[in-house]
Design a protein around this motif. Structure first.
Motif, PDB file in Angstrom:
ATOM      1  N   VAL A   1     -40.577  19.290  61.107  1.00  0.00           N
ATOM      2  CA  VAL A   1     -39.583  18.727  62.017  1.00  0.00           C
ATOM      3  C   VAL A   1     -38.220  18.711  61.340  1.00  0.00           C
ATOM      4  CG1 VAL A   1     -38.894  16.661  63.307  1.00  0.00           C
ATOM      5  CG2 VAL A   1     -41.302  17.366  63.255  1.00  0.00           C
TER       6      VAL A   1
ATOM      7  N   GLY B   1     -36.848  22.184  61.344  1.00  0.00           N
ATOM      8  CA  GLY B   1     -36.338  22.562  62.661  1.00  0.00           C
ATOM      9  C   GLY B   1     -34.971  21.963  62.927  1.00  0.00           C
ATOM     10  N   ILE B   2     -34.777  20.722  62.509  1.00  0.00           N
ATOM     11  CA  ILE B   2     -33.483  20.070  62.678  1.00  0.00           C
ATOM     12  C   ILE B   2     -32.413  20.780  61.847  1.00  0.00           C
ATOM     13  CG2 ILE B   2     -32.200  17.931  62.231  1.00  0.00           C
ATOM     14  CD1 ILE B   2     -34.928  16.472  62.806  1.00  0.00           C
TER      15      ILE B   2
ATOM     16  N   LEU C   1     -31.253  23.914  63.454  1.00  0.00           N
ATOM     17  CA  LEU C   1     -30.288  23.668  64.527  1.00  0.00           C
ATOM     18  C   LEU C   1     -28.892  23.408  63.965  1.00  0.00           C
ATOM     19  CD1 LEU C   1     -32.228  21.331  67.009  1.00  0.00           C
ATOM     20  CD2 LEU C   1     -31.352  23.619  67.493  1.00  0.00           C
TER      21      LEU C   1
ATOM     22  N   VAL D   1     -35.929  19.480  68.795  1.00  0.00           N
ATOM     23  CA  VAL D   1     -37.098  20.053  68.129  1.00  0.00           C
ATOM     24  C   VAL D   1     -38.306  19.370  68.730  1.00  0.00           C
ATOM     25  CG1 VAL D   1     -38.323  20.334  65.946  1.00  0.00           C
ATOM     26  CG2 VAL D   1     -35.817  20.489  66.005  1.00  0.00           C
ATOM     27  N   ASP D   2     -39.194  20.144  69.346  1.00  0.00           N
ATOM     28  CA  ASP D   2     -40.329  19.567  70.065  1.00  0.00           C
ATOM     29  C   ASP D   2     -41.556  20.430  69.801  1.00  0.00           C
ATOM     30  OD1 ASP D   2     -42.126  18.393  71.795  1.00  0.00           O
ATOM     31  OD2 ASP D   2     -40.742  18.309  73.492  1.00  0.00           O
ATOM     32  N   ASP D   3     -42.504  19.890  69.023  1.00  0.00           N
ATOM     33  CA  ASP D   3     -43.726  20.646  68.727  1.00  0.00           C
ATOM     34  C   ASP D   3     -44.905  20.187  69.569  1.00  0.00           C
ATOM     35  OD1 ASP D   3     -44.497  18.219  67.620  1.00  0.00           O
ATOM     36  OD2 ASP D   3     -44.514  18.924  65.541  1.00  0.00           O
TER      37      ASP D   3
END
Length: 311
Positions: free
Chosen positions: A13, A16-17, A20, A91-93
């Motif tokens: 996570v 992912g941030i 971005l 961010v969405d898993d």
């Protein structure tokens, strides 16, 4: 409140941030306040880019991920004229959801409220009420939300409500039907086509250095009457100062123009049902102060309603 910190987020996570933001995060400062047990950090990348990040998973709290996803959908579509942080991305898993937003340079209003900061907030709410709401902003209808709040009164056993300050519990038992009926009239009076935040409190507002106001945390946004947010903000004003002359504030600012007195009282009755009903529930995980806060808001709202009715 027991918040997660930046280093508590899974590495995937955080990566992912950082993708971005275009670089590694070298500083993360957790933000106090609010009523979510997820993370809330102001972050800075190696290149100096700043952002605000909030993240949660169902293991932290079952409701928070759903709330974050709704906030992301709404924030991404807010008109530019609305004073709100812009969504950089998410961010969405499927389990963890992290929202990455512009970091707003500012602070929360002082409490008890100061008149200048309150006026600036009313000005911001009036600005929001002047913005045409695009059809693609996925907001609820305030009337539907108020109908749900009003329905809470049908399940509250007022004889079992714990004692309240200033004899409010005794007053409520004597006037339960009047309060319930008023709450059920709230939806009709609050209909409208304006964007409303629906959760206006000091901890959801930031004052910039130039004195302007930004509203944060938009998951409950709705469509309704333009005066709605300003009325609900006055609950927060009285929460921090029981002697605040909220009726004088209503008379003194244009954001309340066109607000029928009866409609305002009905909305207060509906809010009181929501606050009181929620306060009687068990504490949610990692949120030990929430029920007390909701009870205190119920007291403030019912006290104000009693004053309005008794003149």
């Amino acid at each position: 409140m027991s918040r997660l910190a930046w280093h508590d987020l899974p590495p995937s996570v955080r990566t992912g941030i950082e993708d971005l933001l275009g670089g590694p995060v070298v500083e993360a400062v957790s933000q106090p306040g609010g009523y979510s047990p997820g993370s809330a950090d102001r972050v800075v990348t190696a290149a100096g880019r700043r952002a605000f990040v909030k993240a949660a998973s169902p293991a932290v709290n079952l409701d928070t991920p759903r709330i974050h996803r709704r906030e992301g959908e709404i924030t991404a579509r807010l008109p530019e004229a609305v004073p709100a942080p812009r969504l950089i991305g998410a961010v969405d898993d499927g389990e963890w959801i992290a929202l990455v937003l512009d970091d707003v340079e500012g602070r929360h209003p002082a409490t008890p409220w100061r008149s200048r900061e309150l006026d600036a907030t009313f000005d911001a709410l009036r600005q929001i009420a002047s913005v045409d709401l695009p059809g693609d902003v996925p907001v609820a209808d305030a009337a539907d939300l108020l109908d749900g709040d009003a329905a809470k009164w049908d399940a509250i056993d007022v004889d079992a409500v714990p004692p309240m300050p200033r004899g409010l519990d005794v007053w409520l038992r004597a006037h339960r039907d009047e309060v319930r009926d008023a709450a059920h009239r709230a939806a009709a009076g609050a209909r409208g086509d304006r964007l409303i935040h629906y959760d206006t409190r000091a901890d959801n507002l930031l004052l910039r250095p130039d004195g302007s106001v930004v509203l944060v945390d938009w998951p409950w946004a709705a469509r309704g009457a333009g005066w709605f947010d300003a009325l609900s903000l006055l609950i927060n004003v009285r929460y921090f100062d029981a002697q605040a002359d909220v009726e004088a504030l209503i008379a003194g600012h244009a954001v309340f123009d066109g607000m029928p007195a009866a409609a305002a009282s009905n909305v207060l009755a509906a809010f009181a049902g929501m606050f009181l009903s929620s306060s009687l529930l068990p504490d949610p995980p990692r949120m030990p102060t929430l029920r007390t806060f909701q009870r205190d808001q119920a007291v403030v709202t019912l006290d104000w309603l009693r004053e309005r009715w008794e003149g």
